[in-house]
Design a protein around this motif. Structure first.
Motif, short mmCIF file in Angstrom:
data_model
loop_
_atom_site.label_atom_id
_atom_site.label_comp_id
_atom_site.label_asym_id
_atom_site.label_seq_id
_atom_site.Cartn_x
_atom_site.Cartn_y
_atom_site.Cartn_z
N ARG A 183 59.39 -18.90 -2.58
CA ARG A 183 59.15 -17.64 -3.29
C ARG A 183 60.11 -17.47 -4.46
N ALA A 184 59.61 -17.14 -5.63
CA ALA A 184 60.44 -16.83 -6.79
C ALA A 184 61.06 -15.46 -6.58
N VAL A 185 62.40 -15.38 -6.57
CA VAL A 185 63.07 -14.13 -6.22
C VAL A 185 63.98 -13.57 -7.30
N ALA A 186 64.25 -14.35 -8.34
CA ALA A 186 65.16 -13.87 -9.39
C ALA A 186 64.86 -14.61 -10.68
N CYS A 187 65.27 -14.01 -11.79
CA CYS A 187 65.08 -14.67 -13.07
C CYS A 187 66.15 -14.22 -14.05
N GLY A 188 66.23 -14.93 -15.15
CA GLY A 188 67.15 -14.60 -16.23
C GLY A 188 66.91 -15.54 -17.39
N GLY A 189 67.37 -15.14 -18.56
CA GLY A 189 67.15 -15.97 -19.73
C GLY A 189 68.23 -15.83 -20.77
N LEU A 190 68.14 -16.68 -21.77
CA LEU A 190 69.08 -16.69 -22.88
C LEU A 190 68.32 -16.59 -24.19
N ARG A 191 68.90 -15.83 -25.10
CA ARG A 191 68.39 -15.71 -26.46
C ARG A 191 69.56 -16.00 -27.40
N ALA A 192 69.39 -16.97 -28.29
CA ALA A 192 70.45 -17.31 -29.23
C ALA A 192 70.71 -16.14 -30.18
N LEU A 193 72.00 -15.85 -30.38
CA LEU A 193 72.40 -14.85 -31.38
C LEU A 193 72.96 -15.53 -32.62
N SER A 194 73.60 -16.68 -32.41
CA SER A 194 74.15 -17.49 -33.50
C SER A 194 74.34 -18.91 -32.97
N ALA A 195 74.94 -19.77 -33.76
CA ALA A 195 75.18 -21.14 -33.31
C ALA A 195 76.16 -21.21 -32.15
N ARG A 196 76.98 -20.18 -31.97
CA ARG A 196 78.02 -20.18 -30.94
C ARG A 196 77.86 -19.08 -29.90
N SER A 197 76.84 -18.23 -30.03
CA SER A 197 76.71 -17.13 -29.07
C SER A 197 75.25 -16.90 -28.67
N ALA A 198 75.10 -16.32 -27.48
CA ALA A 198 73.76 -16.02 -26.96
C ALA A 198 73.82 -14.73 -26.16
N GLU A 199 72.66 -14.15 -25.97
CA GLU A 199 72.52 -12.95 -25.16
C GLU A 199 71.84 -13.32 -23.85
N ILE A 200 72.40 -12.84 -22.76
CA ILE A 200 71.75 -12.98 -21.46
C ILE A 200 70.79 -11.81 -21.31
N THR A 251 73.74 -16.98 -8.75
CA THR A 251 73.23 -18.33 -8.95
C THR A 251 72.53 -18.43 -10.31
N VAL A 252 71.70 -17.45 -10.64
CA VAL A 252 71.01 -17.44 -11.93
C VAL A 252 72.03 -17.31 -13.06
N LEU A 253 72.97 -16.39 -12.92
CA LEU A 253 73.97 -16.18 -13.97
C LEU A 253 74.77 -17.45 -14.24
N ARG A 254 75.26 -18.10 -13.19
CA ARG A 254 76.04 -19.33 -13.38
C ARG A 254 75.20 -20.44 -13.99
N ALA A 255 73.92 -20.51 -13.62
CA ALA A 255 73.04 -21.51 -14.22
C ALA A 255 72.88 -21.25 -15.72
N LEU A 256 72.71 -19.98 -16.09
CA LEU A 256 72.59 -19.64 -17.51
C LEU A 256 73.87 -19.94 -18.27
N GLU A 257 75.01 -19.68 -17.65
CA GLU A 257 76.29 -20.01 -18.29
C GLU A 257 76.41 -21.51 -18.52
N GLY A 258 75.95 -22.31 -17.56
CA GLY A 258 75.98 -23.76 -17.72
C GLY A 258 75.09 -24.22 -18.86
N VAL A 259 73.90 -23.65 -18.97
CA VAL A 259 73.00 -23.97 -20.08
C VAL A 259 73.64 -23.57 -21.40
N ALA A 260 74.26 -22.39 -21.42
CA ALA A 260 74.92 -21.93 -22.65
C ALA A 260 75.99 -22.92 -23.09
#
Length: 166
Positions: A58-75, A92-101
């Motif tokens: 079951r899919a239970v959580a989500c999150g994403g990233l949007r680039a703000l600049s070459a060095r920053s992004a918005e969660i 778990t989602v937050l740490r995964a997004l941080e790793g992608v960032a």
């Protein structure tokens, strides 16, 4: 509980359902303005989107990233099903997004929560995020609290990961 985090396209059916539930919760809170200062999100705006899946599939959580600049992004689009809150899916989602960032070179992360979303505020503070100024898209919003994290700074508690980008 263990969660598997999967990268999904923006139009993934389970991701759509989770985001619809998120929007429903936000709109139920009259003090949460949900992005009033810009256009609605489209697939072109999303740089990375993930879904956390429970052991039962079951899919239970989500999150994403949007680039703000070459060095920053918005969660954005962080959401956890109510019956799974407090069980580690959000972290778990937050740490995964941080790793992608980090992988993409985004060393500065920002995010917005509503002023009435105290649980979300406490969650991000526990995760090491600090209250910041309003960034451009939300400038002047009286119903938003902005958090940020510099991934180059080792601000984590002992035993958690440390940034490799300096």
């Amino acid at each position: 509980m263990a969660w598997t985090v999967e990268t999904r396209p923006w139009d993934d059916a389970e991701g759509l359902q989770l985001r619809a539930k998120q929007q429903s919760e936000l709109h139920a809170d009259v003090n949460c303005d949900d992005h009033p200062h810009g256009p609605r999100t489209s697939a072109a705006d999303v740089d990375h989107f993930v879904v956390a899946v429970a052991a039962d599939g079951r899919a239970v959580a989500c999150g994403g990233l949007r680039a703000l600049s070459a060095r920053s992004a918005e969660i954005e689009w962080m959401y956890v099903e109510p019956d799974c809150r407090g069980g580690g899916a959000a972290m778990t989602v937050l740490r995964a997004l941080e790793g992608v960032a980090l992988y993409r070179g985004w060393v500065h992360l920002q995010l917005k929560v509503g002023t009435t979303q105290r649980d979300a505020q406490r969650f991000y503070e526990r995760a090491g995020y600090r209250n910041a100024h309003l960034f451009a898209q939300y400038g002047g919003s009286a119903t938003s609290v902005i958090y940020e994290l510099d991934l180059r700074v080792e601000t984590r508690r002992p035993g958690t990961w440390k940034s490799v980008h300096r």
